[in-house]
Write a protein that holds these residues in place. Structure first.
Motif, PDB file in Angstrom:
ATOM      1  N   ALA A 155       0.815  -1.219   0.000  1.00 43.80           N
ATOM      2  CA  ALA A 155       0.000   0.000   0.000  1.00 43.80           C
ATOM      3  C   ALA A 155       0.843   1.261   0.000  1.00 43.80           C
ATOM      4  CB  ALA A 155      -0.927  -0.002   1.217  1.00 43.80           C
ATOM      5  N   ASN A 156       2.067   1.189   0.518  1.00 45.06           N
ATOM      6  CA  ASN A 156       2.850   2.407   0.723  1.00 45.06           C
ATOM      7  C   ASN A 156       4.154   2.430  -0.057  1.00 45.06           C
ATOM      8  OD1 ASN A 156       1.278   3.684   3.112  1.00 45.06           O
ATOM      9  ND2 ASN A 156       1.578   1.572   3.754  1.00 45.06           N
ATOM     10  N   ILE A 157       4.357   1.479  -0.961  1.00 45.88           N
ATOM     11  CA  ILE A 157       5.660   1.369  -1.595  1.00 45.88           C
ATOM     12  C   ILE A 157       5.911   2.487  -2.605  1.00 45.88           C
ATOM     13  CG2 ILE A 157       4.977  -0.110  -3.528  1.00 45.88           C
ATOM     14  CD1 ILE A 157       7.516  -1.779  -2.873  1.00 45.88           C
ATOM     15  N   ASP A 158       4.882   3.020  -3.248  1.00 44.38           N
ATOM     16  CA  ASP A 158       5.070   4.091  -4.232  1.00 44.38           C
ATOM     17  C   ASP A 158       3.827   4.968  -4.312  1.00 44.38           C
ATOM     18  OD1 ASP A 158       5.961   5.729  -6.205  1.00 44.38           O
ATOM     19  OD2 ASP A 158       6.203   4.187  -7.739  1.00 44.38           O
ATOM     20  N   PRO A 159       3.574   5.797  -3.293  1.00 49.20           N
ATOM     21  CA  PRO A 159       2.357   6.617  -3.299  1.00 49.20           C
ATOM     22  C   PRO A 159       2.320   7.645  -4.420  1.00 49.20           C
ATOM     23  CG  PRO A 159       3.811   7.229  -1.476  1.00 49.20           C
ATOM     24  CD  PRO A 159       4.362   5.974  -2.063  1.00 49.20           C
ATOM     25  N   VAL A 160       3.477   8.130  -4.853  1.00 47.32           N
ATOM     26  CA  VAL A 160       3.485   9.136  -5.926  1.00 47.32           C
ATOM     27  C   VAL A 160       2.998   8.522  -7.229  1.00 47.32           C
ATOM     28  CG1 VAL A 160       4.933  10.680  -7.294  1.00 47.32           C
ATOM     29  CG2 VAL A 160       5.332  10.451  -4.835  1.00 47.32           C
ATOM     30  N   ASP A 161       3.458   7.314  -7.526  1.00 50.00           N
ATOM     31  CA  ASP A 161       3.063   6.665  -8.770  1.00 50.00           C
ATOM     32  C   ASP A 161       1.576   6.302  -8.772  1.00 50.00           C
ATOM     33  OD1 ASP A 161       3.762   5.367 -11.350  1.00 50.00           O
ATOM     34  OD2 ASP A 161       3.154   3.558 -10.281  1.00 50.00           O
ATOM     35  N   VAL A 167      -5.217  -0.984   8.683  1.00 51.38           N
ATOM     36  CA  VAL A 167      -4.230   0.085   8.893  1.00 51.38           C
ATOM     37  C   VAL A 167      -3.785   0.730   7.577  1.00 51.38           C
ATOM     38  CG1 VAL A 167      -1.914   0.591   9.761  1.00 51.38           C
ATOM     39  CG2 VAL A 167      -3.461  -0.843  11.104  1.00 51.38           C
ATOM     40  N   PRO A 168      -3.419  -0.051   6.535  1.00 48.75           N
ATOM     41  CA  PRO A 168      -2.970   0.609   5.298  1.00 48.75           C
ATOM     42  C   PRO A 168      -4.068   1.382   4.585  1.00 48.75           C
ATOM     43  CG  PRO A 168      -2.310  -1.706   5.356  1.00 48.75           C
ATOM     44  CD  PRO A 168      -3.322  -1.513   6.442  1.00 48.75           C
ATOM     45  N   THR A 169      -5.334   1.053   4.834  1.00 48.85           N
ATOM     46  CA  THR A 169      -6.437   1.680   4.101  1.00 48.85           C
ATOM     47  C   THR A 169      -7.168   2.740   4.933  1.00 48.85           C
ATOM     48  OG1 THR A 169      -7.985  -0.065   4.819  1.00 48.85           O
ATOM     49  CG2 THR A 169      -6.811  -0.409   2.746  1.00 48.85           C
ATOM     50  N   ALA A 170      -6.605   3.108   6.077  1.00 47.49           N
ATOM     51  CA  ALA A 170      -7.288   4.069   6.954  1.00 47.49           C
ATOM     52  C   ALA A 170      -7.251   5.484   6.398  1.00 47.49           C
ATOM     53  CB  ALA A 170      -6.666   4.040   8.357  1.00 47.49           C
ATOM     54  N   GLY A 171      -6.342   5.769   5.453  1.00 50.03           N
ATOM     55  CA  GLY A 171      -6.257   7.101   4.870  1.00 50.03           C
ATOM     56  C   GLY A 171      -5.663   8.124   5.805  1.00 50.03           C
ATOM     57  N   ALA A 172      -5.000   7.671   6.863  1.00 46.91           N
ATOM     58  CA  ALA A 172      -4.436   8.594   7.844  1.00 46.91           C
ATOM     59  C   ALA A 172      -2.989   8.923   7.543  1.00 46.91           C
ATOM     60  CB  ALA A 172      -4.551   7.991   9.243  1.00 46.91           C
ATOM     61  N   THR A 173      -2.202   7.927   7.165  1.00 47.06           N
ATOM     62  CA  THR A 173      -0.810   8.185   6.818  1.00 47.06           C
ATOM     63  C   THR A 173      -0.710   8.466   5.319  1.00 47.06           C
ATOM     64  OG1 THR A 173      -0.525   5.776   6.686  1.00 47.06           O
ATOM     65  CG2 THR A 173       0.134   6.846   8.722  1.00 47.06           C
ATOM     66  N   THR A 174      -0.991   7.476   4.498  1.00 40.30           N
ATOM     67  CA  THR A 174      -1.023   7.671   3.050  1.00 40.30           C
ATOM     68  C   THR A 174      -2.463   7.959   2.620  1.00 40.30           C
ATOM     69  OG1 THR A 174       0.793   6.103   2.771  1.00 40.30           O
ATOM     70  CG2 THR A 174      -0.516   6.629   0.824  1.00 40.30           C
ATOM     71  N   PRO A 175      -2.707   9.042   1.859  1.00 40.12           N
ATOM     72  CA  PRO A 175      -4.086   9.355   1.452  1.00 40.12           C
ATOM     73  C   PRO A 175      -4.654   8.289   0.541  1.00 40.12           C
ATOM     74  CG  PRO A 175      -2.527  10.750   0.285  1.00 40.12           C
ATOM     75  CD  PRO A 175      -1.736  10.021   1.331  1.00 40.12           C
ATOM     76  N   LEU A 176      -5.973   8.141   0.565  1.00 40.70           N
ATOM     77  CA  LEU A 176      -6.614   7.137  -0.269  1.00 40.70           C
ATOM     78  C   LEU A 176      -6.306   7.347  -1.742  1.00 40.70           C
ATOM     79  CD1 LEU A 176     -10.144   6.938   1.418  1.00 40.70           C
ATOM     80  CD2 LEU A 176      -8.100   5.593   1.904  1.00 40.70           C
ATOM     81  N   GLN A 177      -6.151   8.620  -2.154  1.00 36.30           N
ATOM     82  CA  GLN A 177      -5.889   8.912  -3.565  1.00 36.30           C
ATOM     83  C   GLN A 177      -4.503   8.458  -3.999  1.00 36.30           C
ATOM     84  OE1 GLN A 177      -6.995  11.048  -1.314  1.00 36.30           O
ATOM     85  NE2 GLN A 177      -8.960  11.848  -2.022  1.00 36.30           N
ATOM     86  N   ALA A 178      -3.629   8.101  -3.048  1.00 35.86           N
ATOM     87  CA  ALA A 178      -2.281   7.637  -3.374  1.00 35.86           C
ATOM     88  C   ALA A 178      -2.128   6.137  -3.155  1.00 35.86           C
ATOM     89  CB  ALA A 178      -1.245   8.395  -2.541  1.00 35.86           C
ATOM     90  N   LEU A 179      -3.238   5.423  -2.982  1.00 32.81           N
ATOM     91  CA  LEU A 179      -3.214   3.974  -2.810  1.00 32.81           C
ATOM     92  C   LEU A 179      -3.581   3.279  -4.114  1.00 32.81           C
ATOM     93  CD1 LEU A 179      -5.106   3.568   0.609  1.00 32.81           C
ATOM     94  CD2 LEU A 179      -2.641   3.424   0.238  1.00 32.81           C
ATOM     95  N   PRO A 180      -3.071   2.055  -4.327  1.00 36.15           N
ATOM     96  CA  PRO A 180      -3.536   1.276  -5.490  1.00 36.15           C
ATOM     97  C   PRO A 180      -5.034   1.030  -5.409  1.00 36.15           C
ATOM     98  CG  PRO A 180      -1.536   0.318  -4.540  1.00 36.15           C
ATOM     99  CD  PRO A 180      -1.995   1.392  -3.586  1.00 36.15           C
ATOM    100  N   GLY A 181      -5.646   0.744  -6.545  1.00 41.47           N
ATOM    101  CA  GLY A 181      -7.097   0.610  -6.616  1.00 41.47           C
ATOM    102  C   GLY A 181      -7.676  -0.403  -5.661  1.00 41.47           C
TER     103      GLY A 181
END
Length: 432
Positions: free
Chosen positions: A37-43, A340-354
């Motif tokens: 979930a967090n390996i490449d949020p920019v991409d 935890v990875p999908t909570a949208g608290a650390t990495t935003p949902l818009q930066a997560l894979p589908g």
């Protein structure tokens, strides 16, 4: 007594296979959920909402009304530099402040009222001394998540710098022969005239964990519900006489009280609902009273916490009751592994894979975090996540009740009753 040495069970292949499969799958799934979930949020970033405010009043240049702010906003909207990673939302200053204050924007770019007049003054005939640079303001929103705010800040700063270069080209073209008569400092500024400043768009209190206290507080509530479900389930089984209870070297056993599966879940859920009052109180005392976490709307925070623990706990009890021993693994995956990875608290949902964005639509931690964030950071506004939190918790409770009591009622009607271990005949088969 079978006469078989206990350590001979280590020769049993099913023991190794079962435990190897379970622990291996858990290790793989946790790695996929957390690292993936967090390996490449920019991409993976898609349509991160960022405000674009043009407050520029324009200026009269050469007898014509000119607004560089209009040109900048149009250029940014049409730019393909960020692809579909940023969702530029054109709005006025009031709308921008409202949406920053509801966590709907991760940042904003503001063209101030005097931008055109300041920029055109650089090439004016009366320009003397050190010219004053026009300013583009980048606003951050750490309350929406530190990673999301950082991503928005980087993209918005880049857009502001590109806009400054565009304005510089226009000013250079307009100045013509006048440029040679300008002071040296003014000539240097023409190529890149605008200064980019970064400010906090929605200020948080100092004891807000840089926008992460809402996430950790919500995580505590979910963990309390999940772990308490495991404890309550075991203690109810002991109280009904279905299992032993080991207290250090002592093994305690109570007389059997036959209860249906539905009755057992009802007893466990009642305990969870009542004890949620105690747990929510102690969580608040620990976080706010002892550790000094900044918090407002304390009665609402307490009530929301009670409901969050109760719903999480009853949901976990349902999974334990329906799936039995494997239920704890399901509970761990649902409430921690995928949550935890999908909570949208650390990495935003818009930066997560589908796939992770799909999970975030119903994962309990994300819904609870949104409500806590609204209470702590956004003055308990419903549009900031509180309404969604209440609705999704109610939906989760109804779903757990229908699934749990429905499945257990079916078990009871089929005669799949719980049989105490001591009534089963012992088998003395030697492990293979």
């Amino acid at each position: 007594m079978s006469g078989i040495h206990p350590f001979r069970v280590l020769r049993a292949k099913p023991l190794w296979i079962a435990n190897g499969v379970i622990t291996g799958v858990l290790a793989l799934l946790f790695a996929v959920f957390y690292v993936g979930a967090n390996i490449d949020p920019v991409d993976h970033m898609t349509k991160l909402p960022v405000g674009l405010v043009n407050a520029d009043k324009g200026a009269v240049v050469g007898g014509k009304q000119v607004s560089l702010g209009d040109r900048i906003t149009e250029s940014i909207k049409k730019s393909t530099a960020s692809g579909d990673k940023i969702d530029w939302k054109v709005m006025d200053e009031k709308e921008m402040k409202d949406e920053l204050g509801e966590g709907k924007l991760y940042g904003a770019l503001v063209v101030p009222a005097e931008f055109t007049s300041s920029a055109t003054a650089l090439t004016g005939p009366g320009t003397t001394g050190t010219p004053v640079r026009p300013t583009l303001t980048v606003l951050t929103n750490q309350s929406a998540g530190s990673v999301g705010s950082s991503l928005a800040r980087a993209a918005t700063t880049q857009a502001a710098e590109n806009a400054s270069l565009q304005v510089g080209r226009e000013l250079t073209a307009q100045s013509g022969t006048v440029q040679a008569k300008l002071p040296a400092a003014a000539q240097l500024l023409l190529a890149d005239p605008a200064a980019v400043t970064v400010k906090d768009g929605h200020r948080l209190d100092s004891h807000s964990g840089l926008g992460l206290t809402a996430f950790y507080y919500a995580l505590v509530l979910v963990v309390c519900g999940m772990l308490s479900a495991n404890v309550i389930s075991g203690q109810v089984d002991h109280a009904l006489g279905y299992t032993h209870n080991d207290m250090g070297p002592l093994r305690l056993h109570r007389p059997l009280i036959r209860a249906t599966r539905v009755q057992t879940l009802a007893i466990s859920s009642t305990l969870m609902a009542v004890l949620s009052l105690l747990m929510a109180t102690l969580v608040m005392v620990g976080a706010v009273g002892l550790m000094g976490m900044d918090a407002a709307h304390l009665p609402l925070l307490w009530l929301y916490s009670v409901c969050a623990i109760a719903v999480s706990g009853i949901g976990a009890l349902t999974l334990l009751a329906v799936f039995g021993t494997p239920g704890m693994l399901v509970v761990t995956l649902v409430f921690i592994g995928m949550a935890v990875p999908t909570a949208g608290a650390t990495t935003p949902l818009q930066a997560l894979p589908g796939f992770y964005r799909f999970l975030a639509e119903f994962e309990p931690l994300r819904q609870i975090t949104g409500g806590i964030r609204s209470i702590l950071y956004y003055d308990a506004q419903g549009d900031a996540g509180l309404t969604r939190g209440w609705v999704m918790m109610a939906a989760g409770l109804v779903t757990a009740a229908l699934f749990g009591f429905g499945a257990l009622r079916w078990y009871d009607r089929k005669g799949l009753h719980r049989i105490p271990a001591e009534t089963k005949p012992e088998k003395a088969a030697v492990p293979a």
